[in-house]
Design a protein around this motif. Structure first.
Motif, PDB file in Angstrom:
ATOM      1  N   TYR A  60     -10.136  -4.784  -4.417  1.00  0.00           N
ATOM      2  CA  TYR A  60      -8.704  -4.564  -4.153  1.00  0.00           C
ATOM      3  C   TYR A  60      -8.463  -3.166  -3.593  1.00  0.00           C
ATOM      4  O   TYR A  60      -7.692  -2.989  -2.642  1.00  0.00           O
ATOM      5  CB  TYR A  60      -7.893  -4.767  -5.426  1.00  0.00           C
ATOM      6  CG  TYR A  60      -6.420  -4.940  -5.158  1.00  0.00           C
ATOM      7  CD1 TYR A  60      -5.926  -6.162  -4.719  1.00  0.00           C
ATOM      8  CD2 TYR A  60      -5.533  -3.891  -5.320  1.00  0.00           C
ATOM      9  CE1 TYR A  60      -4.579  -6.329  -4.450  1.00  0.00           C
ATOM     10  CE2 TYR A  60      -4.186  -4.051  -5.052  1.00  0.00           C
ATOM     11  CZ  TYR A  60      -3.717  -5.274  -4.617  1.00  0.00           C
ATOM     12  OH  TYR A  60      -2.378  -5.438  -4.340  1.00  0.00           O
TER      13      TYR A  60
ATOM     14  N   GLN B 195       2.538 -10.644   1.358  1.00  0.00           N
ATOM     15  CA  GLN B 195       1.077 -10.689   1.393  1.00  0.00           C
ATOM     16  C   GLN B 195       0.524 -11.674   0.366  1.00  0.00           C
ATOM     17  O   GLN B 195      -0.439 -12.401   0.644  1.00  0.00           O
ATOM     18  CB  GLN B 195       0.506  -9.300   1.140  1.00  0.00           C
ATOM     19  CG  GLN B 195       0.722  -8.317   2.281  1.00  0.00           C
ATOM     20  CD  GLN B 195       0.155  -6.945   1.957  1.00  0.00           C
ATOM     21  OE1 GLN B 195       0.841  -6.068   1.444  1.00  0.00           O
ATOM     22  NE2 GLN B 195      -1.117  -6.766   2.248  1.00  0.00           N
ATOM     23  N   GLY B 196       1.127 -11.696  -0.812  1.00  0.00           N
ATOM     24  CA  GLY B 196       0.652 -12.605  -1.846  1.00  0.00           C
ATOM     25  C   GLY B 196       0.874 -14.067  -1.486  1.00  0.00           C
ATOM     26  O   GLY B 196      -0.002 -14.908  -1.700  1.00  0.00           O
TER      27      GLY B 196
ATOM     28  N   LEU C 180       7.994  -3.224  -9.900  1.00  0.00           N
ATOM     29  CA  LEU C 180       8.105  -2.627  -8.569  1.00  0.00           C
ATOM     30  C   LEU C 180       9.546  -2.197  -8.315  1.00  0.00           C
ATOM     31  O   LEU C 180      10.454  -3.025  -8.255  1.00  0.00           O
ATOM     32  CB  LEU C 180       7.649  -3.627  -7.492  1.00  0.00           C
ATOM     33  CG  LEU C 180       6.166  -4.000  -7.532  1.00  0.00           C
ATOM     34  CD1 LEU C 180       5.857  -5.089  -6.511  1.00  0.00           C
ATOM     35  CD2 LEU C 180       5.298  -2.773  -7.278  1.00  0.00           C
TER      36      LEU C 180
ATOM     37  N   ARG D   5       8.185  -4.250  -2.697  1.00  0.00           N
ATOM     38  CA  ARG D   5       8.257  -5.538  -3.387  1.00  0.00           C
ATOM     39  C   ARG D   5       8.176  -6.685  -2.384  1.00  0.00           C
ATOM     40  O   ARG D   5       7.431  -7.655  -2.577  1.00  0.00           O
ATOM     41  CB  ARG D   5       9.550  -5.644  -4.192  1.00  0.00           C
ATOM     42  CG  ARG D   5       9.642  -6.928  -5.018  1.00  0.00           C
ATOM     43  CD  ARG D   5      10.988  -7.109  -5.693  1.00  0.00           C
ATOM     44  NE  ARG D   5      11.241  -6.065  -6.668  1.00  0.00           N
ATOM     45  CZ  ARG D   5      12.190  -5.134  -6.545  1.00  0.00           C
ATOM     46  NH1 ARG D   5      12.965  -5.121  -5.474  1.00  0.00           N
ATOM     47  NH2 ARG D   5      12.358  -4.239  -7.483  1.00  0.00           N
TER      48      ARG D   5
ATOM     49  N   SER E  77       4.667  -6.986  -1.033  1.00  0.00           N
ATOM     50  CA  SER E  77       3.779  -7.591  -2.013  1.00  0.00           C
ATOM     51  C   SER E  77       3.944  -9.107  -2.034  1.00  0.00           C
ATOM     52  O   SER E  77       2.960  -9.864  -2.060  1.00  0.00           O
ATOM     53  CB  SER E  77       4.062  -7.014  -3.401  1.00  0.00           C
ATOM     54  OG  SER E  77       3.293  -7.651  -4.396  1.00  0.00           O
TER      55      SER E  77
ATOM     56  N   THR F  18      -7.135  -2.158   0.280  1.00  0.00           N
ATOM     57  CA  THR F  18      -6.021  -1.226   0.497  1.00  0.00           C
ATOM     58  C   THR F  18      -6.443  -0.092   1.417  1.00  0.00           C
ATOM     59  O   THR F  18      -5.725   0.262   2.363  1.00  0.00           O
ATOM     60  CB  THR F  18      -5.534  -0.655  -0.846  1.00  0.00           C
ATOM     61  OG1 THR F  18      -5.143  -1.727  -1.709  1.00  0.00           O
ATOM     62  CG2 THR F  18      -4.359   0.284  -0.646  1.00  0.00           C
TER      63      THR F  18
ATOM     64  N   LEU G  71      -1.434  -1.223  -9.768  1.00  0.00           N
ATOM     65  CA  LEU G  71      -1.771  -2.606  -9.434  1.00  0.00           C
ATOM     66  C   LEU G  71      -3.098  -3.106 -10.011  1.00  0.00           C
ATOM     67  O   LEU G  71      -3.251  -4.306 -10.242  1.00  0.00           O
ATOM     68  CB  LEU G  71      -1.769  -2.782  -7.916  1.00  0.00           C
ATOM     69  CG  LEU G  71      -0.416  -2.518  -7.237  1.00  0.00           C
ATOM     70  CD1 LEU G  71      -0.539  -2.655  -5.727  1.00  0.00           C
ATOM     71  CD2 LEU G  71       0.662  -3.456  -7.772  1.00  0.00           C
TER      72      LEU G  71
ATOM     73  N   HIS H 225       3.428 -12.354  -5.990  1.00  0.00           N
ATOM     74  CA  HIS H 225       3.022 -10.977  -5.735  1.00  0.00           C
ATOM     75  C   HIS H 225       1.517 -10.903  -5.491  1.00  0.00           C
ATOM     76  O   HIS H 225       0.735 -11.654  -6.064  1.00  0.00           O
ATOM     77  CB  HIS H 225       3.422 -10.069  -6.897  1.00  0.00           C
ATOM     78  CG  HIS H 225       4.870  -9.695  -6.880  1.00  0.00           C
ATOM     79  ND1 HIS H 225       5.397  -8.811  -5.959  1.00  0.00           N
ATOM     80  CD2 HIS H 225       5.912 -10.095  -7.656  1.00  0.00           C
ATOM     81  CE1 HIS H 225       6.694  -8.664  -6.178  1.00  0.00           C
ATOM     82  NE2 HIS H 225       7.036  -9.442  -7.185  1.00  0.00           N
ATOM     83  N   HIS H 226       1.132  -9.970  -4.627  1.00  0.00           N
ATOM     84  CA  HIS H 226      -0.224  -9.942  -4.084  1.00  0.00           C
ATOM     85  C   HIS H 226      -1.291  -9.655  -5.139  1.00  0.00           C
ATOM     86  O   HIS H 226      -2.329 -10.342  -5.186  1.00  0.00           O
ATOM     87  CB  HIS H 226      -0.301  -8.892  -2.969  1.00  0.00           C
ATOM     88  CG  HIS H 226      -1.599  -8.888  -2.244  1.00  0.00           C
ATOM     89  ND1 HIS H 226      -2.545  -7.892  -2.401  1.00  0.00           N
ATOM     90  CD2 HIS H 226      -2.127  -9.760  -1.342  1.00  0.00           C
ATOM     91  CE1 HIS H 226      -3.586  -8.153  -1.629  1.00  0.00           C
ATOM     92  NE2 HIS H 226      -3.369  -9.274  -0.983  1.00  0.00           N
ATOM     93  N   ALA H 227      -1.111  -8.650  -5.973  1.00  0.00           N
ATOM     94  CA  ALA H 227      -2.160  -8.242  -6.914  1.00  0.00           C
ATOM     95  C   ALA H 227      -2.560  -9.366  -7.874  1.00  0.00           C
ATOM     96  O   ALA H 227      -3.756  -9.642  -8.041  1.00  0.00           O
ATOM     97  CB  ALA H 227      -1.742  -6.986  -7.680  1.00  0.00           C
TER      98      ALA H 227
ATOM     99  N   THR I 208      -2.261   2.898  -6.178  1.00  0.00           N
ATOM    100  CA  THR I 208      -2.671   1.492  -6.248  1.00  0.00           C
ATOM    101  C   THR I 208      -3.483   1.236  -7.508  1.00  0.00           C
ATOM    102  O   THR I 208      -3.299   0.223  -8.191  1.00  0.00           O
ATOM    103  CB  THR I 208      -3.499   1.121  -5.005  1.00  0.00           C
ATOM    104  OG1 THR I 208      -2.707   1.323  -3.824  1.00  0.00           O
ATOM    105  CG2 THR I 208      -3.952  -0.336  -5.063  1.00  0.00           C
TER     106      THR I 208
END
Length: 244
Positions: free
Chosen positions: A171, A114-115, A102, A108, A111, A175, A75, A148-150, A71
């Motif tokens: 972050y 969640q995003g 990804l 993917r 991500s 995780t 990320l 995307h989450h990040a 991570t």
């Protein structure tokens, strides 16, 4: 050297302009009660258990450490870049790069799921940040971004006034929290054992953050390709509790 000075000045200005009342929103962002969908994902842990790569607490600790390093390397650059420049143009660029980076379809989709959820919830909850809602309204349904989450997390941290170091630690913390929670629900470890494990791994997590923090997205890379491969097998499991 000049670039370092620019980044330092940006960080200094951001820290000076922080509204103390925003700290309540910062804490809420990390609260597990915020319905962002993170607890629907095991980060490949469920597939690793069924593949017998993880069968007990010792294996779990090793898995968590490798996950945190992966991570951090993959990320955190996106979280950092989005935190330092939480604008629509930068978000769109980061999202496209991460979508191309990804390689695992399950990861993917997780991500994106969640995003998308995080952006929807944040735009509704953090009304003191009207730019969040406007950015979401501009992009939703347009196909310009995948959410995307990040990068989404980084944007929210930046708009909430978090410094880059705090956003990157946050972050990694989320995780770690979510994967250990998944381990509890998969009966790998009890609630007390999970708390002990989280405290023990926190020291390793801090070293991961220091190792990978403040890197550009050009430096993003995979350090644990086996975990990526295992997570990709999640969709083939006969029975599963988690989405990924």
């Amino acid at each position: 050297m000049e670039q370092d000075l620019v980044e330092t000045e940006k960080r200094r200005k951001r820290e000076i302009n922080i509204d103390p009342s925003l700290q309540w929103s910062q804490w809420q962002l990390l609260d597990s009660i915020l319905p962002t969908g993170g607890f629907a994902h095991s980060f490949g842990l469920e597939a690793a258990i069924q593949a017998r790569l993880v069968s007990g607490p010792d294996d779990l600790q090793t898995f968590v450490i490798h996950l945190l390093e992966n991570t951090g390397s993959l990320l955190l650059p996106f979280v950092y870049s989005a935190t330092m420049n939480p604008t629509l143009d930068n978000w769109q660029k980061l999202d496209r790069i991460l979508d191309a980076t990804l390689s695992n379809e399950v990861g993917r989709k997780a991500s994106v799921s969640q995003g998308s959820s995080l952006m929807r919830v944040a735009a509704s909850v953090f009304t003191e940040l009207p730019s969040l809602k406007s950015m979401r309204d501009v992009c939703i349904g347009s196909g310009v971004v995948s959410f995307h989450h990040a990068p989404v997390f980084g944007i929210i941290c930046g708009l909430l006034g978090m410094d880059s170091g705090t956003s990157q630690r946050a972050y990694i913390f989320m995780t770690m929290r979510d994967v250990i929670s998944a381990a509890t629900r998969l009966n790998l470890v009890g609630p007390l054992g999970a708390a002990v494990l989280q405290h023990r791994v926190a020291y390793v997590a801090e070293s991961m953050v220091k190792k990978w923090m403040d890197r550009s997205v050009e430096d993003a890379c995979q350090t644990a390709p086996l975990l990526d491969t295992i997570q990709g097998c999640h969709t083939y499991l006969f029975s599963r509790l988690f989405c990924s």
